[in-house]
Design a protein around this motif. Structure first.
Motif, PDB file in Angstrom:
ATOM      1  N   LEU A   1     -16.407  39.622 -10.535  1.00 46.06           N
ATOM      2  CA  LEU A   1     -17.401  40.210  -9.638  1.00 46.06           C
ATOM      3  C   LEU A   1     -16.744  41.017  -8.532  1.00 46.06           C
ATOM      4  N   HIS A   2     -15.497  40.630  -8.163  1.00 47.51           N
ATOM      5  CA  HIS A   2     -14.839  41.350  -7.077  1.00 47.51           C
ATOM      6  C   HIS A   2     -14.702  42.832  -7.398  1.00 47.51           C
TER       7      HIS A   2
ATOM      8  N   ALA B   1     -18.071  44.305  -7.099  1.00 57.49           N
ATOM      9  CA  ALA B   1     -18.417  44.420  -5.688  1.00 57.49           C
ATOM     10  C   ALA B   1     -17.740  45.636  -5.081  1.00 57.49           C
TER      11      ALA B   1
ATOM     12  N   ALA C   1     -16.742  48.302  -6.571  1.00 48.96           N
ATOM     13  CA  ALA C   1     -17.375  49.522  -7.088  1.00 48.96           C
ATOM     14  C   ALA C   1     -18.695  49.783  -6.382  1.00 48.96           C
ATOM     15  N   SER C   2     -19.465  48.738  -6.179  1.00 51.21           N
ATOM     16  CA  SER C   2     -20.757  48.946  -5.512  1.00 51.21           C
ATOM     17  C   SER C   2     -20.566  49.349  -4.060  1.00 51.21           C
ATOM     18  N   LEU C   3     -19.384  49.043  -3.508  1.00 57.59           N
ATOM     19  CA  LEU C   3     -19.118  49.433  -2.121  1.00 57.59           C
ATOM     20  C   LEU C   3     -18.514  50.830  -2.051  1.00 57.59           C
ATOM     21  N   GLY C   4     -18.438  51.485  -3.193  1.00 59.99           N
ATOM     22  CA  GLY C   4     -18.031  52.885  -3.181  1.00 59.99           C
ATOM     23  C   GLY C   4     -16.600  53.128  -3.601  1.00 59.99           C
ATOM     24  N   ALA C   5     -15.875  52.087  -4.030  1.00 60.57           N
ATOM     25  CA  ALA C   5     -14.479  52.288  -4.396  1.00 60.57           C
ATOM     26  C   ALA C   5     -14.380  52.809  -5.826  1.00 60.57           C
TER      27      ALA C   5
ATOM     28  N   GLN D   1      -4.670  40.350  -4.595  1.00 61.99           N
ATOM     29  CA  GLN D   1      -4.964  38.961  -4.930  1.00 61.99           C
ATOM     30  C   GLN D   1      -4.022  38.426  -6.008  1.00 61.99           C
TER      31      GLN D   1
ATOM     32  N   PHE E   1     -23.695  48.146 -13.403  1.00 56.95           N
ATOM     33  CA  PHE E   1     -22.617  47.374 -14.018  1.00 56.95           C
ATOM     34  C   PHE E   1     -22.896  47.087 -15.486  1.00 56.95           C
TER      35      PHE E   1
ATOM     36  N   PRO F   1     -21.541  53.098 -10.750  1.00 62.10           N
ATOM     37  CA  PRO F   1     -22.047  52.252  -9.666  1.00 62.10           C
ATOM     38  C   PRO F   1     -21.756  52.808  -8.278  1.00 62.10           C
ATOM     39  N   ARG F   2     -20.541  53.330  -8.098  1.00 67.15           N
ATOM     40  CA  ARG F   2     -20.163  53.717  -6.735  1.00 67.15           C
ATOM     41  C   ARG F   2     -20.898  54.950  -6.267  1.00 67.15           C
TER      42      ARG F   2
ATOM     43  N   ILE G   1     -26.085  52.035  -3.791  1.00 69.81           N
ATOM     44  CA  ILE G   1     -26.858  50.803  -3.739  1.00 69.81           C
ATOM     45  C   ILE G   1     -25.993  49.713  -3.137  1.00 69.81           C
TER      46      ILE G   1
ATOM     47  N   VAL H   1     -25.074  45.875  -2.848  1.00 72.90           N
ATOM     48  CA  VAL H   1     -25.319  44.701  -3.689  1.00 72.90           C
ATOM     49  C   VAL H   1     -24.785  43.443  -2.998  1.00 72.90           C
TER      50      VAL H   1
ATOM     51  N   PHE I   1     -23.926  39.745  -3.990  1.00 71.70           N
ATOM     52  CA  PHE I   1     -23.786  39.016  -5.246  1.00 71.70           C
ATOM     53  C   PHE I   1     -24.104  37.544  -5.085  1.00 71.70           C
TER      54      PHE I   1
ATOM     55  N   ALA J   1     -18.976  37.183  -3.415  1.00 72.09           N
ATOM     56  CA  ALA J   1     -17.888  38.086  -3.816  1.00 72.09           C
ATOM     57  C   ALA J   1     -17.209  38.731  -2.610  1.00 72.09           C
ATOM     58  N   LEU J   2     -16.996  37.936  -1.565  1.00 70.74           N
ATOM     59  CA  LEU J   2     -16.192  38.444  -0.440  1.00 70.74           C
ATOM     60  C   LEU J   2     -14.733  38.465  -0.872  1.00 70.74           C
ATOM     61  N   PHE J   3     -13.969  39.418  -0.365  1.00 72.21           N
ATOM     62  CA  PHE J   3     -12.565  39.517  -0.756  1.00 72.21           C
ATOM     63  C   PHE J   3     -11.754  38.532   0.083  1.00 72.21           C
ATOM     64  N   PRO J   4     -11.173  37.525  -0.563  1.00 72.86           N
ATOM     65  CA  PRO J   4     -10.535  36.445   0.198  1.00 72.86           C
ATOM     66  C   PRO J   4      -9.259  36.870   0.909  1.00 72.86           C
TER      67      PRO J   4
ATOM     68  N   PRO K   1     -15.924  49.338   2.585  1.00 72.43           N
ATOM     69  CA  PRO K   1     -16.727  50.478   2.097  1.00 72.43           C
ATOM     70  C   PRO K   1     -16.525  51.737   2.931  1.00 72.43           C
TER      71      PRO K   1
ATOM     72  N   ARG L   1     -21.804  43.603   4.671  1.00 76.66           N
ATOM     73  CA  ARG L   1     -20.913  44.465   3.895  1.00 76.66           C
ATOM     74  C   ARG L   1     -21.719  45.366   2.959  1.00 76.66           C
ATOM     75  N   ALA L   2     -22.726  44.772   2.325  1.00 75.20           N
ATOM     76  CA  ALA L   2     -23.554  45.559   1.410  1.00 75.20           C
ATOM     77  C   ALA L   2     -24.276  46.674   2.155  1.00 75.20           C
TER      78      ALA L   2
ATOM     79  N   VAL M   1     -22.520  50.615   3.218  1.00 69.93           N
ATOM     80  CA  VAL M   1     -22.585  51.922   2.577  1.00 69.93           C
ATOM     81  C   VAL M   1     -23.846  52.665   3.002  1.00 69.93           C
TER      82      VAL M   1
END
Ligand SMILES: Nc1ncnc2c1ncn2[C@@H]1O[C@H](COP(=O)(O)OP(=O)(O)OP(=O)(O)O)[C@@H](O)[C@H]1O
Ligand SMILES: [Mg+2]
Lengths: 407, 366
Positions: free
Chosen positions: A303-304, A307, A309-313, A326, B58, B78-79, B83, B85, B87, B91-94, B105, B152-153, B156
């Motif tokens: 999902l990362h 995620a 991609a959905s944030l524009g990357a 990671q 996706f 998607p990008r 939109i 999203v 999740f 799906a936060l980046f740890p 973003p 975060r969502a 954008v």
């Protein structure tokens, strides 16, 4: 004792579990101590400690302590060494003594053996003349310096030697003559090869690990199996297979010739040189890169990437900013593992490395088995060990060893 | 309301199959209006996430068309869909701090650091997490992580936000608090939200409209009240709130009122959808609309019922009775003075009006 503990349990209640735990690991500790720590310690001690000469020529060395080091030593020293050499010959330790002194200064072996042999006949008060008569080297101050140096029980000689350095008679450390310098360039080559191997394994292993980590379970198992197959086949079988493939009359060359891609007389030299070493070692070490990477990648949710991609990357941004960071613990673990294994790898270069594909560990083996200069072998080994430890510490500083994930 | 010019998202005959055999989403038609809060409600595995993933880009539909603001988005990655999203598991980046997550973003969009900082600050303000930007996601509580994911969502600046069970991992109290937050944020930004949940109460609280999913199909899309008061399918009737379902056969229909034979009794019911005598129907009667000792002039449906058992639930009593062929018929009576001393084993009169009894076309069998 804590007041909360029941008094009747006493000492056993307090130490019971710990004692039992110690008891359980004791066999392993003993095993490791006996088969690993003790030999290692003995070996390493040989790199700095060598009592052979000191034990054979104690009086001579004692007299040489008082020697000025500028002129040839006085008469009593000649008398003493003549006596002690004779004794050494009778006790059959002369060979070992001569070898060690010879390592400090080449050519002295024959001087010593000849002297020890002849000195029996030549008895008389004029010891100096007698010895010089046997060999002119006894009139050379350097000979005595060499004997004195070889007589040191504790010595940095081997380490200096391993770094292509030597201590001159005036005490300062200088590079050895060009024709004797082999170790530094070999160490350097080993480092470069190990680094390249690590890079190559990372380059080849990363996509594979990714594929396995994100494949559906059944396919992942199959792929993992393929990666692990090298672990289950004998090293010799694998190496032989590489020889069959890579040699001049081998499968690859013959195919290329048959396809007309290369001429028959210009077959590629892919084995018994550095190429052979690199190819075979990459194959051997690849699983050690893939497994830690796989273990880490498996824990990264897919999902990362969605995620990101959905944030524009873009895919590339998502990979470098989200996925790659990671996987760093796995990259670190795999690289460290491969590098450490590569830097001490011995059998594969020995089999397929030819002359130009030899690494430092082959030199250690040579000194262990052929030249029997264990002190030097131990010193080179000690240098490697120190290097790996430093690397480990640097890694710990930069990344933190607790972040390393091996599986 | 459903005029085409303010349609934000349209699904047109969208079907999806992952393996080429099982249709996870079947011939779906759905319109989401500009600025609307629409919830996809359904049991686990009913295809809600799949719908969101197709909308986010996706997953690709097997057939059918998805339009955003009138434009088909099939070739849009998607990008580029703009939109936001949220999740299911955040799906936060740890490996990034909260601030890093929020700046991500903006960063990939090439916004300069100063402006980034400012916008991160504002985003944290919006979700009431000021001063936490240097924390790692793992150092946050579930609710805080959820807020970060939402912020975060929104980074954008999307006009459309998709949320997949964002509150699934939170405990009840936090859920309610976050429901309120989500609604507040949605209102203040005026974004369109497509929200997924399997919690009908959450759907009721949040949504302008709710789409009830069942096995890859939409059973009904309507306002929450409408779903409750006027369910069109037995599945919806029993999925939203509690309902008594009786199975019967139509005897005659007249002016929306049909006479139905159920368990040997004749029941008058409000007919939903066309039917003719002899058709099987499912009758849906809400437990709280059933009356004990009904007055004949108000209740045309009156029957004798045997009380199986009674449960005391504080504000109301819950009776299980046998009536019209069902032994599981539930009646709720409010705990007010004079609710009548009834006991298990009693025979009582029960009744309901034809308007509170909806005759629905039965669900197809599983
Ligand atoms: N990537 C996939 N590959 C194959 N099948 C999938 C995939 N994703 C979902 N499915 C299947 O599609 C069906 C619908 O899944 P989906 O995730 O859309 O359901 P959901 O309504 O979101 O359920 P939940 O409430 O449990 O999240 C399920 O039967 C699931 O097994
Ligand atoms: Mg889901």
């Amino acid at each position: 004792m804590s007041s909360k503990r029941p008094a009747d349990g006493g000492v056993f209640a307090l130490f019971g579990p710990q004692l039992r735990a110690v008891g359980l690991v004791l066999p392993l500790v003993a095993f490791i101590g006996l088969t690993f720590v003790a030999p290692l310690a003995t070996m390493l001690s040989r790199s700095v400690y060598d009592p052979v000469v000191a034990a054979a020529l104690p009086e001579t060395l004692r007299l040489l302590q008082a020697w000025d080091g500028v002129h040839v030593p006085p008469e009593p020293v000649f008398e003493t060494i003549a006596r002690e050499l004779r004794t050494a010959r009778q006790e059959r330790s002369l060979g070992r003594v001569a070898t060690r002194i010879n390592r400090v200064r080449g050519g002295l072996r024959s001087v010593l053996t000849r002297t020890a042999r002849r000195v029996r006949e030549a008895e008389g008060p004029a010891w100096r003349d007698t010895l010089v008569g046997i060999h002119a080297a006894w009139d050379d101050v350097q000979t005595w310096h060499a004997i004195r140096r070889a007589g040191e029980r504790f010595t940095a000689r081997h380490y200096l030697h391993a770094l292509d350095l030597e201590r001159r008679s005036d005490g300062h450390i200088a590079p050895r003559p060009d024709e004797y310098r082999v170790y530094v360039s070999l160490l350097w080559r080993t480092l470069v090869v190990s680094l390249s191997l690590t890079g190559l394994c990372l380059l080849l292993g990363y996509p594979v690990a990714y594929l396995i980590a994100h494949a559906p379970p059944q396919r992942a198992n199959l792929l993992l199996l393929l990666v692990l197959v090298p672990f289950w086949t004998s090293l010799l079988v694998r190496t032989t297979a590489w020889i069959v493939l890579l040699q001049t009359q081998g499968v690859i060359n013959s195919t290329l010739v048959a396809l007309g891609l290369i001429a028959d007389e210009s077959r590629l030299a892919m084995i018994y040189n550095m190429t052979g070493t690199m190819v075979a070692m990459t194959h051997v070490l690849l699983p050690f890169m893939v497994l830690p990477l796989y273990a880490v990648m498996r824990t990264i949710p897919r999902l990362h990437m969605s995620a990101a991609a959905s944030l524009g990357a873009s895919t590339i941004q998502a990979f470098w900013r989200v996925y790659w960071p990671q996987t760093l613990p796995g990259v670190g673990a795999g690289s460290l593992l491969v590098f450490i294994l590569a830097i001490g790898y011995y059998i594969t270069p020995a089999l397929v490395g030819g002359r130009s594909g030899q690494l430092i560990s082959n030199m250690i083996a040579y000194h262990m088995q052929t030249s029997l200069n264990w002190g030097l072998a131990a010193a080179i080994g000690g240098l490697l060990l120190a290097f790996v430890l430093v690397l480990y510490l640097v890694y710990d500083r930069l990344v933190g060893i607790e972040r390393m994930r091996l599986g | 309301m459903a005029s085409t010019h303010n349609a934000h998202v349209e699904f047109e005959h969208v079907s999806k199959s992952y393996d080429g055999q099982i249709q996870v989403v079947r011939d779906l038609d759905l319109t989401v209006h500009e600025g609307e809060f629409l919830t996809l409600l359904g049991a686990s595995g009913s295809g809600k996430t799949t719908c969101l993933m197709m909308l986010a880009g996706f997953e690709a539909p097997t057939s059918g068309t998805i339009r955003i603001r009138g434009r088909s988005v099939h070739d849009l990655p998607p990008r580029k869909r703009g939109i936001g999203v949220v999740f299911q598991n955040y799906a936060l980046f740890p490996h990034m701090t909260v601030g890093g997550n929020l700046a991500f973003p903006l960063e990939v969009r090439g916004i300069d650091p100063q402006q980034r900082r400012e916008r991160v600050r504002r985003a944290l303000q919006l979700v009431r997490l000021e001063g936490l930007e240097d924390r790692r996601p793992t150092e946050l509580s579930g609710g805080q992580q959820q807020r970060v994911a939402i912020a975060r969502a929104l980074g954008v600046e999307p006009s459309l936000v998709l949320m997949d069970e964002p509150l699934g991992a939170l405990d009840r109290r936090l859920r309610e608090e976050m429901q309120y937050e989500i609604r507040r944020i949605q209102r203040s930004l005026g974004v369109t939200v497509v929200y997924v949940t399997h919690d009908q109460q959450e759907a009721m609280v949040l949504s302008d409209r709710v789409a009830v999913f069942r096995r890859g199909r939409i059973e009904q899309v309507a306002l929450p009240e409408t779903l409750y008061e006027e369910p069109e399918r037995p599945f919806v009737a029993s999925f939203i709130g509690e309902n008594n379902l009786l199975h019967g056969r139509v005897l005659s229909v007249e002016h929306d009122i049909s006479r139905v034979e159920a368990g040997g009794q004749i029941v008058q019911a409000f007919q939903v959808g066309p039917c003719k005598p002899g058709d099987p129907v499912t009758l849906a009667i809400r437990p709280e609309r059933v009356c004990l000792a009904p007055k004949p002039e108000l209740y045309s449906n009156r029957f004798e019922a045997d009380i199986q058992d009674i449960t005391f639930l504080g504000d109301h009593l819950r009776l299980r009775v046998a009536v019209c062929g069902s032994t599981d018929f539930i009646i709720k009576i409010p705990n007010i003075v004079g609710h009548g001393a009834v006991l298990a084993g009693d025979r009582v009169q029960v009744g309901w009006t034809p308007i509170d009894c909806r005759a629905l076309t039965p669900d197809e069998k599983e």
